[in-house]
Design an enzyme around this catalytic site. Structure first.
Site, PDB file in Angstrom:
ATOM      1  N   LEU A  64       0.488  -1.050  -0.291  1.00  0.00           N
ATOM      2  CA  LEU A  64       0.489  -0.236   0.240  1.00  0.00           C
ATOM      3  C   LEU A  64       1.026   1.257   0.548  1.00  0.00           C
ATOM      4  O   LEU A  64       0.485   2.293   0.200  1.00  0.00           O
ATOM      5  CB  LEU A  64      -1.075  -0.030   1.181  1.00  0.00           C
ATOM      6  N   LYS A  65       2.099   1.067   0.346  1.00  0.00           N
ATOM      7  CA  LYS A  65       2.856   2.235  -0.452  1.00  0.00           C
ATOM      8  C   LYS A  65       2.784   3.729   0.420  1.00  0.00           C
ATOM      9  O   LYS A  65       2.401   4.669  -0.060  1.00  0.00           O
ATOM     10  CB  LYS A  65       3.583   2.449  -1.769  1.00  0.00           C
ATOM     11  N   ILE A  69       1.564  11.992   7.033  1.00  0.00           N
ATOM     12  CA  ILE A  69       2.730  11.950   8.595  1.00  0.00           C
ATOM     13  C   ILE A  69       3.216  11.580   9.611  1.00  0.00           C
ATOM     14  O   ILE A  69       2.359  10.162   9.064  1.00  0.00           O
ATOM     15  CB  ILE A  69       1.924  13.625   9.706  1.00  0.00           C
ATOM     16  N   PRO A  70       4.241  11.549   9.989  1.00  0.00           N
ATOM     17  CA  PRO A  70       4.885  10.160  10.911  1.00  0.00           C
ATOM     18  C   PRO A  70       3.207   9.355  11.479  1.00  0.00           C
ATOM     19  O   PRO A  70       3.585   7.786  11.481  1.00  0.00           O
ATOM     20  CB  PRO A  70       6.018  10.366  11.718  1.00  0.00           C
ATOM     21  N   THR A  72       0.545   9.484  11.367  1.00  0.00           N
ATOM     22  CA  THR A  72      -1.053   8.583  10.453  1.00  0.00           C
ATOM     23  C   THR A  72       0.046   7.475  10.036  1.00  0.00           C
ATOM     24  O   THR A  72      -0.975   6.176   9.875  1.00  0.00           O
ATOM     25  CB  THR A  72      -1.144   9.362   9.348  1.00  0.00           C
ATOM     26  N   THR A 122       9.289   3.499 -10.243  1.00  0.00           N
ATOM     27  CA  THR A 122      10.668   2.981 -11.639  1.00  0.00           C
ATOM     28  C   THR A 122       9.826   3.289 -13.241  1.00  0.00           C
ATOM     29  O   THR A 122      10.441   3.857 -14.046  1.00  0.00           O
ATOM     30  CB  THR A 122      10.478   1.454 -11.739  1.00  0.00           C
ATOM     31  N   ARG A 184      10.164 -11.287 -15.607  1.00  0.00           N
ATOM     32  CA  ARG A 184       9.809 -11.904 -16.613  1.00  0.00           C
ATOM     33  C   ARG A 184      10.020 -13.194 -16.883  1.00  0.00           C
ATOM     34  O   ARG A 184      11.749 -13.588 -17.506  1.00  0.00           O
ATOM     35  CB  ARG A 184       9.420 -11.225 -18.021  1.00  0.00           C
ATOM     36  N   GLN A 193       5.056  -4.429 -18.842  1.00  0.00           N
ATOM     37  CA  GLN A 193       7.187  -4.145 -18.289  1.00  0.00           C
ATOM     38  C   GLN A 193       7.508  -3.798 -19.454  1.00  0.00           C
ATOM     39  O   GLN A 193       7.619  -4.713 -20.213  1.00  0.00           O
ATOM     40  CB  GLN A 193       6.861  -5.462 -17.693  1.00  0.00           C
ATOM     41  N   ARG A 214       1.271 -11.647 -13.808  1.00  0.00           N
ATOM     42  CA  ARG A 214       0.767 -11.767 -15.000  1.00  0.00           C
ATOM     43  C   ARG A 214       1.731 -13.573 -15.062  1.00  0.00           C
ATOM     44  O   ARG A 214       0.554 -14.264 -15.865  1.00  0.00           O
ATOM     45  CB  ARG A 214       0.663 -11.146 -16.216  1.00  0.00           C
TER      46      ARG A 214
END
Ligand code: C5P
Length: 235
Positions: A64-65, A69-70, A72, A122, A184, A193, A214
């Site tokens: 979920l990256k 704020i710290p 949260t 990326t 791959r 990709q 995939r």
């Protein structure tokens, strides 16, 4: 890499709903692979799905990256640790204080949960970075954020491209997990990709874990696709 890192293959369950994700999970063996739950599936299906996957024996990478704020981000990481996930992640660009708060929250609740960081996506190139006021090259920015996340904040590792792994290993040593998507298997096509690597090459470059979507989820026989990829991982 050593057995503590098992399973080394993480299958990206990039599905829009719980039913599709669970029907793929039914075809996979939790001894052979872990699974990754990202934004789309988590927003649609919620923590109940994560619990169901764990109930089937899967280790779950909750992708979920977090970046806020710290206080949260610490709260979100605490909730993820309470849910019992194997790996949770955040954006290193949220800064040292945010990462330290997250690290402490995870350690307090469930020290076995691994907290890892994304450095530079990326999808970002030098011009994307310039646009947000960063004049360094993506590679320099990756190494800088890697140092902040692993060396300074004491996180467990990074999500990164397998192409970045050699420089990250040179800077950070053997300990941190380097979890690499953009994989791959030998002989397969690239989908959207663009810069892909085979599983064997990714591990040779220093990856500790690979994320594959995939090539497994769209295979006629996903369990066989998993087995074929595991055969490409050096013993
Ligand atoms: O289907 P595919 O193997 O391309 O899926 C890769 C997974 O890894 C997806 O969930 C994608 O969002 C994620 N990912 C990626 N490239 C990154 C970071 C994450 O493909 N740089």
């Amino acid at each position: 890499m050593n057995v503590k890192n098992l399973p080394q293959l993480i299958v990206a369950l990039d599905y829009p709903d719980r039913r599709a994700a669970e029907s793929m999970a039914e075809r996979l063996d939790p001894e052979a692979c872990a699974v990754k739950v990202g934004f789309e599936l988590f927003v649609a299906a919620g923590p109940g799905l994560v619990e169901a996957l764990q109930g089937r024996g899967f280790r779950v990478f909750l992708d979920l990256k977090f970046h806020d704020i710290p206080n949260t981000v610490a709260g979100a990481c605490r909730a993820a640790a309470r849910l019992g996930v194997w790996i949770v992640n955040l954006h290193a660009s949220g800064g040292l204080e945010m990462m330290e708060a997250a690290r402490d929250a995870v350690r307090e609740v469930r020290p076995e949960t691994r907290l890892i960081a994304v450095t530079v996506l990326t999808s970002s190139d030098a011009s994307t970075l310039r646009g947000i006021g960063i004049d360094r090259s993506p590679q320099e920015q990756v190494l800088r954020l890697a140092d902040l996340a692993v060396t300074q904040a004491g996180l467990d590792g990074l999500v990164c491209s397998a192409r970045e792994a050699p420089a990250l290993r040179a800077q950070l040593g053997d300990r941190p997990w380097l979890v690499t998507p953009g994989i791959r298997p030998g002989g397969s096509g690239g989908d959207d990709q663009k810069r892909v690597m085979t599983p064997g090459a990714a591990f040779a470059n220093g990856a500790s874990h690979i994320v594959v979507g995939r090539p497994i989820t769209q295979a006629a026989d996903p369990a066989e696709a998993v087995a074929a990829i595991l055969r490409e991982i050096p013993g």
